[in-house]
Motif scaffolding. Structure first.
Motif, PDB file in Angstrom:
ATOM      1  N   LYS A  87      51.271  49.911  46.193  1.00 58.57           N
ATOM      2  CA  LYS A  87      50.948  48.913  47.213  1.00 58.57           C
ATOM      3  C   LYS A  87      49.778  48.045  46.765  1.00 58.57           C
ATOM      4  O   LYS A  87      49.782  46.828  46.969  1.00 58.57           O
ATOM      5  CB  LYS A  87      50.618  49.598  48.538  1.00 58.57           C
ATOM      6  CG  LYS A  87      51.827  50.199  49.222  1.00 58.57           C
ATOM      7  CD  LYS A  87      51.446  50.855  50.520  1.00 58.57           C
ATOM      8  CE  LYS A  87      52.660  51.461  51.197  1.00 58.57           C
ATOM      9  NZ  LYS A  87      52.339  52.068  52.487  1.00 58.57           N
ATOM     10  N   GLN A  91      49.831  44.020  46.217  1.00 60.22           N
ATOM     11  CA  GLN A  91      48.854  43.139  46.887  1.00 60.22           C
ATOM     12  C   GLN A  91      48.145  42.244  45.875  1.00 60.22           C
ATOM     13  O   GLN A  91      47.955  41.050  46.105  1.00 60.22           O
ATOM     14  CB  GLN A  91      47.812  43.976  47.639  1.00 60.22           C
ATOM     15  CG  GLN A  91      48.317  44.556  48.932  1.00 60.22           C
ATOM     16  CD  GLN A  91      47.273  45.430  49.608  1.00 60.22           C
ATOM     17  OE1 GLN A  91      46.340  45.932  48.977  1.00 60.22           O
ATOM     18  NE2 GLN A  91      47.447  45.631  50.904  1.00 60.22           N
ATOM     19  N   SER A  95      48.353  38.190  45.841  1.00 60.34           N
ATOM     20  CA  SER A  95      47.147  37.359  45.973  1.00 60.34           C
ATOM     21  C   SER A  95      46.994  36.413  44.788  1.00 60.34           C
ATOM     22  O   SER A  95      46.501  35.303  44.933  1.00 60.34           O
ATOM     23  CB  SER A  95      45.892  38.230  46.147  1.00 60.34           C
ATOM     24  OG  SER A  95      45.629  38.945  44.965  1.00 60.34           O
TER      25      SER A  95
END
Length: 99
Positions: A87, A91, A95
């Motif tokens: 995860k 992320q 980003s």
């Protein structure tokens, strides 16, 4: 063999060929007709990963698949989307895309 049997067999072969060639052409275009991941890796292997491919759920696979390519040998490994370290990687990738 009867003439009607030969005609029936010929028609069957003729109708089957487009189906086989269509499946081959879809695969050659990179279209998968099923899930690619059978089992997933949940142990942290982050430092060994060269690239990550995220495949969203679709009509052929209900699960989101995360496939990592390893630096050392180019082997593809399916990652567990529920693992905390996976995860975090996702992320970070998301980003970076927003920038």
């Amino acid at each position: 063999m009867k003439k009607s049997s030969i005609i029936t067999l010929s028609v069957l072969i003729f109708l089957t060929f487009p189906t086989i060639s269509e499946g081959m052409s879809l695969r050659s275009l990179g279209v998968e007709l099923h899930c690619r991941c059978i089992q997933t890796e949940s142990r942290p292997i982050g430092r060994h990963i060269e690239k990550v491919e995220l495949i969203p759920a679709n009509s052929h696979c209900e699960e989101t698949e995360i496939i990592a390519t390893l630096k050392k040998n180019g082997q593809e490994v399916c990652l567990d989307p529920e693992a905390l370290w996976v995860k975090k990687i996702i992320q970070r990738i998301m980003s970076n895309k927003k920038r």
